[in-house]
Enzyme design. Structure first.
Site, PDB file in Angstrom:
ATOM      1  N   ARG A 121       0.844  -1.000  -0.091  1.00 41.74           N
ATOM      2  CA  ARG A 121       0.191   0.009   0.086  1.00 41.74           C
ATOM      3  C   ARG A 121       0.825   1.248  -0.042  1.00 41.74           C
ATOM      4  O   ARG A 121       1.616   1.501   1.044  1.00 41.74           O
ATOM      5  CB  ARG A 121      -1.077   0.058   1.274  1.00 41.74           C
ATOM      6  CG  ARG A 121      -1.749   1.336   1.487  1.00 41.74           C
ATOM      7  CD  ARG A 121      -2.523   1.296   2.676  1.00 41.74           C
ATOM      8  NE  ARG A 121      -3.334   2.273   3.019  1.00 41.74           N
ATOM      9  CZ  ARG A 121      -3.212   3.066   3.764  1.00 41.74           C
ATOM     10  NH1 ARG A 121      -2.372   3.001   4.617  1.00 41.74           N
ATOM     11  NH2 ARG A 121      -3.962   4.249   3.889  1.00 41.74           N
TER      12      ARG A 121
ATOM     13  N   HIS B 216      -2.565  10.971   0.829  1.00 37.21           N
ATOM     14  CA  HIS B 216      -2.340  10.912   2.313  1.00 37.21           C
ATOM     15  C   HIS B 216      -1.631  11.989   2.376  1.00 37.21           C
ATOM     16  O   HIS B 216      -0.666  12.099   2.915  1.00 37.21           O
ATOM     17  CB  HIS B 216      -1.490   9.567   2.170  1.00 37.21           C
ATOM     18  CG  HIS B 216      -0.952   8.808   3.511  1.00 37.21           C
ATOM     19  ND1 HIS B 216      -1.292   7.544   3.812  1.00 37.21           N
ATOM     20  CD2 HIS B 216      -0.436   9.598   4.672  1.00 37.21           C
ATOM     21  CE1 HIS B 216      -0.926   7.385   4.962  1.00 37.21           C
ATOM     22  NE2 HIS B 216      -0.750   8.519   5.600  1.00 37.21           N
TER      23      HIS B 216
ATOM     24  N   GLU C 236      -7.381   8.372   6.194  1.00 38.79           N
ATOM     25  CA  GLU C 236      -7.842   9.083   7.556  1.00 38.79           C
ATOM     26  C   GLU C 236      -8.053  10.535   7.194  1.00 38.79           C
ATOM     27  O   GLU C 236      -7.483  11.619   7.655  1.00 38.79           O
ATOM     28  CB  GLU C 236      -6.722   9.177   8.486  1.00 38.79           C
ATOM     29  CG  GLU C 236      -5.928   7.805   8.776  1.00 38.79           C
ATOM     30  CD  GLU C 236      -4.891   7.716   9.703  1.00 38.79           C
ATOM     31  OE1 GLU C 236      -4.310   8.835  10.122  1.00 38.79           O
ATOM     32  OE2 GLU C 236      -4.546   6.663  10.103  1.00 38.79           O
TER      33      GLU C 236
ATOM     34  N   ASN D 222      -7.622   1.835   9.908  1.00 38.51           N
ATOM     35  CA  ASN D 222      -6.199   1.978  10.591  1.00 38.51           C
ATOM     36  C   ASN D 222      -6.570   2.149  12.098  1.00 38.51           C
ATOM     37  O   ASN D 222      -7.315   2.823  12.696  1.00 38.51           O
ATOM     38  CB  ASN D 222      -5.587   3.273  10.106  1.00 38.51           C
ATOM     39  CG  ASN D 222      -5.168   3.416   8.789  1.00 38.51           C
ATOM     40  OD1 ASN D 222      -5.362   2.352   7.899  1.00 38.51           O
ATOM     41  ND2 ASN D 222      -4.575   4.441   8.444  1.00 38.51           N
TER      42      ASN D 222
ATOM     43  N   TYR E 104      -4.552   2.129  15.857  1.00 38.96           N
ATOM     44  CA  TYR E 104      -3.524   2.286  16.704  1.00 38.96           C
ATOM     45  C   TYR E 104      -3.602   1.974  18.325  1.00 38.96           C
ATOM     46  O   TYR E 104      -2.651   1.400  19.141  1.00 38.96           O
ATOM     47  CB  TYR E 104      -2.749   3.537  16.445  1.00 38.96           C
ATOM     48  CG  TYR E 104      -1.755   3.549  15.072  1.00 38.96           C
ATOM     49  CD1 TYR E 104      -0.692   2.675  14.955  1.00 38.96           C
ATOM     50  CD2 TYR E 104      -2.524   4.034  14.106  1.00 38.96           C
ATOM     51  CE1 TYR E 104       0.020   2.815  13.602  1.00 38.96           C
ATOM     52  CE2 TYR E 104      -2.180   4.030  12.712  1.00 38.96           C
ATOM     53  CZ  TYR E 104      -0.888   3.420  12.564  1.00 38.96           C
ATOM     54  OH  TYR E 104      -0.234   3.454  11.268  1.00 38.96           O
TER      55      TYR E 104
ATOM     56  N   GLU F 243      -3.629  -0.121   8.164  1.00 33.89           N
ATOM     57  CA  GLU F 243      -2.464   0.234   9.179  1.00 33.89           C
ATOM     58  C   GLU F 243      -2.656  -0.173  10.493  1.00 33.89           C
ATOM     59  O   GLU F 243      -3.643  -0.066  10.864  1.00 33.89           O
ATOM     60  CB  GLU F 243      -2.301   1.650   8.987  1.00 33.89           C
ATOM     61  CG  GLU F 243      -1.682   2.476   8.096  1.00 33.89           C
ATOM     62  CD  GLU F 243      -1.527   4.044   8.052  1.00 33.89           C
ATOM     63  OE1 GLU F 243      -1.320   4.520   9.310  1.00 33.89           O
ATOM     64  OE2 GLU F 243      -1.689   4.763   6.971  1.00 33.89           O
TER      65      GLU F 243
END
Ligand code: FCB
Length: 460
Positions: free
Chosen positions: A90, A134, A179, A308, A310, A365
């Site tokens: 990606r 991005h 995002e 994504n 985290y 991600e």
């Protein structure tokens, strides 16, 4: 309420046991974070080139002029990707490289780089997964108002068409935005990311125009594409846990979830903005500038949702309206100071599959920064990163076992890179980059990831 930590021995547990057959494995990067060559072959500045020059905006005043020099080292980097045994890579396309200034014809030299990258990947047996945006908006479009302006959505769709004209014959999966929460909120409300503005109503206008840009681009691409085409968008999400059953804590968690997840996914999937969020933001003086027909465009069917993940947080309300306090969880943290919460990943994926059914998900991600130290050979024995990734892949498996339709996982990131406002201080790579020599050295996590992927294929 507290959130459960999950920590098992990554080396012994079978972390992939619950994942479906044909699970897609990948690594991810983005253009500004790795490419460098900021002024080459006709590329013009993006908002990140400008923002990085603002004193105090980025750690040590660092910028992406050289970054990982990927623009000049692309074939070797593709070889590195191939050596990891992943199915897919990606990457993102730099808008001001392909369409300098954000308007007008395609820049043949700029798009030529991605043309070669795609060919190189295909020759290596690695499927390209394109992200169109991005965060590197051409500076001229910010000067004209940026994402709070409606025209930026139309400019984005035009740019998307140019990229698709060049790569659409070989690239199957197209992610419009990475995002949008970061673009809108960090960029236009909190001022922590480019363009560094601090205006909440502008940030909410940006949300709508980002989504509109996604929809316009998605429609244009689907109209131009062959049957073998997948449209996606990538959102950063978390589980928002309330600190207690008290109404104000529950409300703080609801608001956090509304502004990070539902304000995007409700219009994308259900074709309307959530009423409670519209009310919340109105109380803060903001309006989503919706025109007739916009929601139909925004809800153009998606083939895949990029997730994504985290961290997750525990939220507490306060006496002031709209107060949202993040409560210390006591869980271990990464070098970013982000709590390590694999359970929040499982909870998120299960919840998404319940609230937005029928939408396949791919983890676009997941990964972590830690204080790496390299030995004399440049090798990093990054056991904490191995544990983080293992725990989170296992968390995906738990979600799959609970019925979530998750089809792939991309590690963030292939290699250490420019971590936005943190500059080169935070390292997320599974491959170390020595920025003095541009030497790439796979860390223990890269070798572990390669072996885990290989073993998971053998089991099936
Ligand atoms: C995400 C970004 C990515 C990287 C990671 C750590 O928010 O998409 O570029 O910075 O965080």
């Amino acid at each position: 309420m507290t959130i459960a930590g999950q920590r098992e021995d990554a080396a012994t547990a079978d972390v992939t046991a619950e994942l479906p057959a044909n699970f897609l494995w990948g690594v991810a990067t983005s253009a500004y974070q790795i490419e460098g060559a900021a002024a080459e072959d006709g590329r013009t500045p993006s908002i990140w080139d400008t923002f990085a020059r603002v004193p105090g905006a980025v750690h040590l005043g660092e910028h992406g002029d050289v970054a990982c020099d990927h623009y000049h080292r692309m074939p070797q980097d593709v070889e590195l990707i191939r050596s990891l045994g992943v199915d897919s890579y990606r990457f993102s396309v730099s808008w001001p490289r392909v369409q300098p200034g954000g308007r007008g014809p395609v820049n043949a030299a700029g798009v030529g780089f991605y043309d070669r990258l795609v060919d190189e990947l295909l020759a290596a047996g690695v499927a390209p997964w394109v992200t169109l945006y991005h965060w590197d908006l051409p500076q001229e479009l910010e000067d004209a108002g940026g994402w709070p302006e409606r025209d930026t959505a139309h400019r984005f769709a035009e740019y998307a068409g140019l990229v698709h004209d060049a790569l659409g014959d070989r690239v199957r999966t197209w992610t419009t935005l990475n995002e949008p929460w970061c673009s809108a909120v960090l960029g236009y409300d909190q001022g922590l990311h480019a363009p560094g503005r601090t205006n909440f109503p502008d940030a909410m206008r940006a949300v709508h125009h980002l989504l509109l840009g996604h929809g316009l681009a998605g429609q244009a691409l689907r109209a131009a594409a062959s049957a073998d085409f997948e449209l996606g968008i990538t959102l950063n999400m978390a589980t928002a846990y309330p600190a207690s059953d008290a109404a104000r804590d529950v409300d703080a968690a609801r608001r956090a979830d509304g502004l990070s997840t539902r304000i995007y996914l409700d219009p994308l999937v259900h074709g309307h903005y959530p009423e409670d969020v519209v009310r919340d933001i109105a109380e803060r003086g903001a309006v989503l500038p919706v025109r007739d027909g916009d929601l139909e465009i925004i809800s153009t069917p998606l083939d895949v949702l990029g997730v994504n993940y985290y961290s997750s947080h525990v939220h507490a309300g306060g006496d002031a309206p709209h107060e949202d306090r993040i409560v210390e969880s006591g869980l271990p943290v990464t070098a970013m100071g982000w709590d390590i919460v694999p359970q929040g990943f499982t909870d998120l994926l299960v919840r998404l599959s319940r609230d937005y059914p029928g939408l396949p998900m791919v983890i676009t991600e997941n990964g972590a920064a830690f204080e790496d130290s390299a030995d004399a050979d440049g090798f990093v024995d990054d056991v904490p990163r191995v544990e983080y990734i293992a725990d989170h892949i296992r968390a995906v498996g738990s979600a799959v076992a609970a019925g979530a339709d998750v089809r792939g996982y991309f590690a963030w990131s292939l290699m250490d890179n420019f971590e936005w406002a943190y500059g080169y201080d935070k390292r997320f790579g599974i491959v170390r980059v020595d920025y003095e020599t541009q030497t790439r050295t796979p860390k223990r996590s890269a070798l572990w990831y390669r072996d885990t992927i290989r073993a998971s294929r053998e089991e099936r």
